[in-house]
Design a protein around this motif. Structure first.
Motif, mmCIF file in Angstrom:
data_model
loop_
_atom_site.group_PDB
_atom_site.id
_atom_site.type_symbol
_atom_site.label_atom_id
_atom_site.label_comp_id
_atom_site.label_asym_id
_atom_site.label_seq_id
_atom_site.Cartn_x
_atom_site.Cartn_y
_atom_site.Cartn_z
ATOM 1 N N GLY A 1 49.570 48.969 20.216
ATOM 2 C CA GLY A 1 49.332 48.023 19.140
ATOM 3 C C GLY A 1 48.046 48.326 18.392
ATOM 4 N N GLY A 2 48.120 48.420 17.072
ATOM 5 C CA GLY A 2 46.940 48.640 16.246
ATOM 6 C C GLY A 2 46.447 50.068 16.186
ATOM 7 N N LEU A 3 47.131 51.004 16.834
ATOM 8 C CA LEU A 3 46.676 52.391 16.873
ATOM 9 C C LEU A 3 47.428 53.252 15.856
ATOM 10 C CD1 LEU A 3 46.503 53.070 20.725
ATOM 11 C CD2 LEU A 3 44.710 52.161 19.225
ATOM 12 N N LYS A 4 46.821 54.368 15.481
ATOM 13 C CA LYS A 4 47.534 55.394 14.732
ATOM 14 C C LYS A 4 48.195 56.328 15.742
ATOM 15 C CE LYS A 4 47.250 59.256 11.484
ATOM 16 N NZ LYS A 4 46.413 60.077 10.586
ATOM 17 N N VAL A 5 49.504 56.518 15.614
ATOM 18 C CA VAL A 5 50.288 57.256 16.591
ATOM 19 C C VAL A 5 50.997 58.425 15.903
ATOM 20 C CG1 VAL A 5 52.135 57.111 18.298
ATOM 21 C CG2 VAL A 5 50.687 55.111 17.866
ATOM 22 N N ILE A 6 50.959 59.583 16.542
ATOM 23 C CA ILE A 6 51.750 60.728 16.113
ATOM 24 C C ILE A 6 52.917 60.877 17.080
ATOM 25 C CG2 ILE A 6 51.761 63.173 15.546
ATOM 26 C CD1 ILE A 6 49.791 61.495 13.882
ATOM 27 N N ASP A 7 54.133 60.779 16.570
ATOM 28 C CA ASP A 7 55.339 60.961 17.370
ATOM 29 C C ASP A 7 55.815 62.393 17.172
ATOM 30 O OD1 ASP A 7 57.604 60.549 18.903
ATOM 31 O OD2 ASP A 7 58.713 59.508 17.315
ATOM 32 N N MET A 8 55.387 63.270 18.069
ATOM 33 C CA MET A 8 55.661 64.691 17.947
ATOM 34 C C MET A 8 57.105 65.012 18.344
ATOM 35 S SD MET A 8 53.084 66.477 16.864
ATOM 36 C CE MET A 8 51.286 66.628 16.794
ATOM 37 N N ALA A 9 57.729 65.928 17.593
ATOM 38 C CA ALA A 9 59.132 66.294 17.817
ATOM 39 C C ALA A 9 59.997 65.041 17.799
ATOM 40 C CB ALA A 9 59.294 67.076 19.113
ATOM 41 N N CYS A 10 59.864 64.285 16.725
ATOM 42 C CA CYS A 10 60.468 62.951 16.643
ATOM 43 C C CYS A 10 61.967 62.978 16.443
ATOM 44 C CB CYS A 10 59.809 62.143 15.529
ATOM 45 S SG CYS A 10 60.159 62.765 13.868
ATOM 46 N N GLY A 11 62.540 64.137 16.089
ATOM 47 C CA GLY A 11 63.981 64.234 15.945
ATOM 48 C C GLY A 11 64.530 63.308 14.887
ATOM 49 N N GLU A 12 65.526 62.518 15.267
ATOM 50 C CA GLU A 12 66.225 61.621 14.348
ATOM 51 C C GLU A 12 65.320 60.541 13.781
ATOM 52 O OE1 GLU A 12 68.956 58.103 13.441
ATOM 53 O OE2 GLU A 12 67.239 58.270 14.812
ATOM 54 N N GLY A 13 64.241 60.211 14.493
ATOM 55 C CA GLY A 13 63.259 59.265 13.985
ATOM 56 C C GLY A 13 63.307 57.877 14.576
ATOM 57 N N TYR A 14 64.297 57.603 15.449
ATOM 58 C CA TYR A 14 64.426 56.238 15.965
ATOM 59 C C TYR A 14 63.193 55.812 16.761
ATOM 60 C CZ TYR A 14 65.552 58.318 20.496
ATOM 61 O OH TYR A 14 65.496 59.030 21.660
#
Length: 265
Positions: free
Chosen positions: A58-71
């Motif tokens: 919560g409240g953080l900047k997050v990088i979703d690496m190799a996120c694929g479809e994006g869900y």
């Protein structure tokens, strides 16, 4: 058991019922997808981990690496200050960009090895088993969160002990380079981070009952003998939810389906 649930999977499935203007993706085995009933076991198995991480960021900047479809980026965006979903595949990137349009979520077409935005958290789920250079990648993730006041990296991977045939070093998944035992995965993460908390993902509710029926009652032989395999799994697999899995640090990791490492510099 997971192989049994998806045994009827043909070569190609397309996502069903996509929003207007969003191209469906084909199921190839390289990444999991929502909206494919026959893939629902794997999708829910991955989804519960994203939902658990959402409660931590919560409240953080997050990088979703190799996120694929994006869900997963969409799930994280419900709590994070900002989410960037990173994937190099052009079809997956375009699909994600068009489907997940929350103001706090955006997508970048880039390689895990070259994406360079700093963040508070990096999420890298069910992908480290695909890469040739895991040490280099974990060092890069550590650098991306280095300037955050609350740096954290989440990494998950399947357990070779429950994924592959007994005694085998690897399953038959052609996309996997290396599959890990619990001590191997912990050692990999601990070589790059000063704090590593390990969690295991296990079956719960109806999946736990199903697993018990296979192990104790010989359910695999029963449904095959009665000719019920396709009919049963066509009903059972789409009915699985994320609640049919549990993530815990309180059970031996040797029996886990997947490991989730929470890593801090």
């Amino acid at each position: 058991m997971a192989d049994q649930i998806s045994e009827a999977q043909p070569q190609v499935y397309l996502q069903r019922d996509q929003p207007e203007g969003v191209p469906p993706l084909a199921l190839t085995g390289e990444r999991t997808l929502p909206d494919v009933p026959e893939e629902n076991y794997w999708y829910r198995r991955h989804l519960i981990v994203y939902e658990w991480i959402r409660e931590q960021v919560g409240g953080l900047k997050v990088i979703d690496m190799a996120c694929g479809e994006g869900y997963g980026s969409g799930v994280l965006g419900a709590a994070a200050r900002e989410v960037v979903g990173v994937d190099a595949n052009p079809e997956a990137h375009e699909h994600a960009r068009l489907r997940y349009t929350d103001d706090r979520v955006r997508f970048a077409r880039d390689l895990v090895e070259t994406f360079a935005e700093p963040a508070d958290a990096v999420v890298f789920l069910q992908t480290i088993e695909h890469v040739q250079n895991p040490d280099e990648i974990l060092e890069r993730f550590k650098a991306l969160v280095a300037d955050s006041p609350s740096p954290v990296v989440y990494v998950s991977t399947p357990n070779v002990l429950t994924l592959a045939p007994e005694g085998a070093e690897k399953s038959g998944n052609p996309w996997h380079v290396k599959e890990y035992r619990p001590e191997e995965f912990h050692a990999l993460c601990a070589a790059h981070f000063s704090s590593v908390e390990m969690y295991g993902l296990f079956h719960a509710r109806k999946l736990a009952v199903h697993q018990l029926a296979i192990e104790r009652l010989g359910w695999d032989a029963i449904h095959a003998k009665l000719g019920l395999t396709k009919k049963f799994y066509n009903w059972f697999t789409p009915a699985i939810s994320a609640k049919d899995f549990t993530l815990t640090a309180d059970r031996p990791l040797t029996g886990a389906l997947d490991f989730v490492a929470v890593c801090r510099p």
